[in-house]
Structure formats: structure tokens, C-alpha cells
Write a protein that holds these residues in place. Structure first.
Motif, PDB file in Angstrom:
ATOM      1  N   LYS A 125       7.235   2.546  -4.503  1.00 30.10           N
ATOM      2  CA  LYS A 125       7.351   3.189  -3.192  1.00 30.10           C
ATOM      3  C   LYS A 125       6.431   2.563  -2.151  1.00 30.10           C
ATOM      4  O   LYS A 125       6.439   2.973  -0.999  1.00 30.10           O
ATOM      5  CB  LYS A 125       7.028   4.664  -3.318  1.00 30.10           C
ATOM      6  CG  LYS A 125       7.959   5.433  -4.231  1.00 30.10           C
ATOM      7  CD  LYS A 125       7.510   6.848  -4.389  1.00 30.10           C
ATOM      8  CE  LYS A 125       8.400   7.614  -5.356  1.00 30.10           C
ATOM      9  NZ  LYS A 125       7.920   8.991  -5.562  1.00 30.10           N
ATOM     10  N   ALA A 126       5.623   1.591  -2.554  1.00 28.10           N
ATOM     11  CA  ALA A 126       4.640   0.989  -1.659  1.00 28.10           C
ATOM     12  C   ALA A 126       5.300   0.129  -0.584  1.00 28.10           C
ATOM     13  O   ALA A 126       6.395  -0.379  -0.772  1.00 28.10           O
ATOM     14  CB  ALA A 126       3.650   0.154  -2.458  1.00 28.10           C
ATOM     15  N   GLU A 127       4.600   0.016   0.538  1.00 27.74           N
ATOM     16  CA  GLU A 127       5.085  -0.760   1.671  1.00 27.74           C
ATOM     17  C   GLU A 127       4.218  -2.002   1.858  1.00 27.74           C
ATOM     18  O   GLU A 127       3.019  -1.966   1.553  1.00 27.74           O
ATOM     19  CB  GLU A 127       5.007   0.089   2.934  1.00 27.74           C
ATOM     20  CG  GLU A 127       5.833   1.360   2.847  1.00 27.74           C
ATOM     21  CD  GLU A 127       5.614   2.274   4.051  1.00 27.74           C
ATOM     22  OE1 GLU A 127       4.901   1.879   4.997  1.00 27.74           O
ATOM     23  OE2 GLU A 127       6.157   3.379   4.023  1.00 27.74           O
ATOM     24  N   PRO A 128       4.780  -3.070   2.393  1.00 22.30           N
ATOM     25  CA  PRO A 128       3.983  -4.283   2.634  1.00 22.30           C
ATOM     26  C   PRO A 128       2.833  -4.014   3.600  1.00 22.30           C
ATOM     27  O   PRO A 128       2.955  -3.192   4.515  1.00 22.30           O
ATOM     28  CB  PRO A 128       4.982  -5.256   3.258  1.00 22.30           C
ATOM     29  CG  PRO A 128       6.327  -4.752   2.865  1.00 22.30           C
ATOM     30  CD  PRO A 128       6.180  -3.261   2.743  1.00 22.30           C
ATOM     31  N   TRP A 129       1.736  -4.715   3.377  1.00 24.73           N
ATOM     32  CA  TRP A 129       0.568  -4.586   4.260  1.00 24.73           C
ATOM     33  C   TRP A 129       0.832  -5.387   5.530  1.00 24.73           C
ATOM     34  O   TRP A 129       1.203  -6.540   5.473  1.00 24.73           O
ATOM     35  CB  TRP A 129      -0.665  -5.131   3.535  1.00 24.73           C
ATOM     36  CG  TRP A 129      -1.918  -4.850   4.295  1.00 24.73           C
ATOM     37  CD1 TRP A 129      -2.517  -5.671   5.192  1.00 24.73           C
ATOM     38  CD2 TRP A 129      -2.719  -3.690   4.215  1.00 24.73           C
ATOM     39  NE1 TRP A 129      -3.647  -5.084   5.685  1.00 24.73           N
ATOM     40  CE2 TRP A 129      -3.805  -3.858   5.104  1.00 24.73           C
ATOM     41  CE3 TRP A 129      -2.628  -2.503   3.486  1.00 24.73           C
ATOM     42  CZ2 TRP A 129      -4.793  -2.893   5.278  1.00 24.73           C
ATOM     43  CZ3 TRP A 129      -3.621  -1.553   3.656  1.00 24.73           C
ATOM     44  CH2 TRP A 129      -4.681  -1.753   4.542  1.00 24.73           C
ATOM     45  N   GLY A 130       0.616  -4.733   6.672  1.00 29.11           N
ATOM     46  CA  GLY A 130       0.737  -5.438   7.955  1.00 29.11           C
ATOM     47  C   GLY A 130       2.061  -5.599   8.445  1.00 29.11           C
ATOM     48  O   GLY A 130       3.054  -5.728   8.631  1.00 29.11           O
ATOM     49  N   HIS A 189       0.827  -1.211   0.000  1.00 30.04           N
ATOM     50  CA  HIS A 189       0.000   0.000   0.000  1.00 30.04           C
ATOM     51  C   HIS A 189       0.859   1.256   0.000  1.00 30.04           C
ATOM     52  O   HIS A 189       2.028   1.239   0.381  1.00 30.04           O
ATOM     53  CB  HIS A 189      -0.933   0.008   1.207  1.00 30.04           C
ATOM     54  CG  HIS A 189      -0.205   0.112   2.516  1.00 30.04           C
ATOM     55  ND1 HIS A 189       0.038   1.307   3.128  1.00 30.04           N
ATOM     56  CD2 HIS A 189       0.339  -0.831   3.311  1.00 30.04           C
ATOM     57  CE1 HIS A 189       0.700   1.108   4.256  1.00 30.04           C
ATOM     58  NE2 HIS A 189       0.896  -0.201   4.385  1.00 30.04           N
ATOM     59  N   ARG A 190       0.228   2.326  -0.401  1.00 29.76           N
ATOM     60  CA  ARG A 190       0.867   3.641  -0.422  1.00 29.76           C
ATOM     61  C   ARG A 190      -0.205   4.685  -0.136  1.00 29.76           C
ATOM     62  O   ARG A 190      -1.302   4.621  -0.696  1.00 29.76           O
ATOM     63  CB  ARG A 190       1.499   3.887  -1.791  1.00 29.76           C
ATOM     64  CG  ARG A 190       2.148   5.208  -1.980  1.00 29.76           C
ATOM     65  CD  ARG A 190       3.491   5.236  -1.313  1.00 29.76           C
ATOM     66  NE  ARG A 190       4.090   6.550  -1.501  1.00 29.76           N
ATOM     67  CZ  ARG A 190       5.130   6.961  -0.851  1.00 29.76           C
ATOM     68  NH1 ARG A 190       5.712   6.174   0.006  1.00 29.76           N
ATOM     69  NH2 ARG A 190       5.618   8.145  -1.057  1.00 29.76           N
ATOM     70  N   THR A 191       0.079   5.636   0.728  1.00 28.52           N
ATOM     71  CA  THR A 191      -0.862   6.715   1.003  1.00 28.52           C
ATOM     72  C   THR A 191      -0.856   7.691  -0.167  1.00 28.52           C
ATOM     73  O   THR A 191       0.209   8.066  -0.663  1.00 28.52           O
ATOM     74  CB  THR A 191      -0.482   7.454   2.300  1.00 28.52           C
ATOM     75  OG1 THR A 191      -0.464   6.512   3.376  1.00 28.52           O
ATOM     76  CG2 THR A 191      -1.446   8.566   2.611  1.00 28.52           C
TER      77      THR A 191
END
Length: 91
Positions: free
Chosen positions: A86-91, A57-59
Motif C-alpha cells: 500500500k506504500a506510495e513512492p517518496w517525492g 512510504h506509508r503513514t
């Protein structure tokens, strides 16, 4: 529209279409990007690989969900790939 219960939501909340996009990454992976309204008014762009595992996810830097819908509808694959990187893993 909530098709199972049309009396609950008589107006389609997404009149311009589905707030989801499919695109391919630079390596040929197939992805879907979807919007999520999160806490404190923030809007997340959720990426899931079609046929793969994991979610990232990414804001989004948008003022509200409506603006995020418009951004997603107008975004090209390059913009989606950039946010995916640039997204980060969920959780």
C-alpha cells in the motif's frame, strides 16, 4: 544514543532497540522498514529495498512515535508486506 556527543543526549532514545526492521517481500526482495516522525505528529513507515533503488512510504495509524516503535517491534513480516503493498513512492 548520540555516541559522538554523549553529553548532549545522555539517555539512549531507543532503549528497546533500533526502530528499524528488515524483511523479505513475496518475490524474495530484501527490504528495510524504518520509522520517521513527520509533520503534525504523523508517523511514516519508510521502506527501502536493500541493494535496490527508490524509497516508498506509508503513514502509520498510531497515536505517537512511542506507539509506532511498539507496533514495529511486534509486527510480523506479513504486516510489513501488507503495508509495503500500500506504500506510495517518496517525492
Amino acid at each position: 544514543m548520540n555516541r559522538a556527543f554523549p553529553h548532549v543526549y545522555p539517555v539512549d532514545p531507543f532503549p528497546e532497540g533500533d526502530p528499524m526492521r528488515s524483511f523479505d517481500d513475496e518475490h524474495g526482495g530484501h527490504w528495510q522498514a524504518a520509522l520517521l516522525e513527520a509533520s503534525f505528529g504523523s508517523i511514516l513507515l519508510i521502506f527501502s529495498r536493500i541493494g535496490g533503488e527508490g524509497v516508498v512510504h506509508r503513514t502509520l495509524d498510531t497515536a505517537n512515535y512511542r506507539e509506532a516503535e511498539q507496533w514495529l517491534a511486534g509486527a510480523d513480516d506479513v504486516a510489513l508486506r501488507t503495508l509495503l503493498e500500500k506504500a506510495e513512492p517518496w517525492g
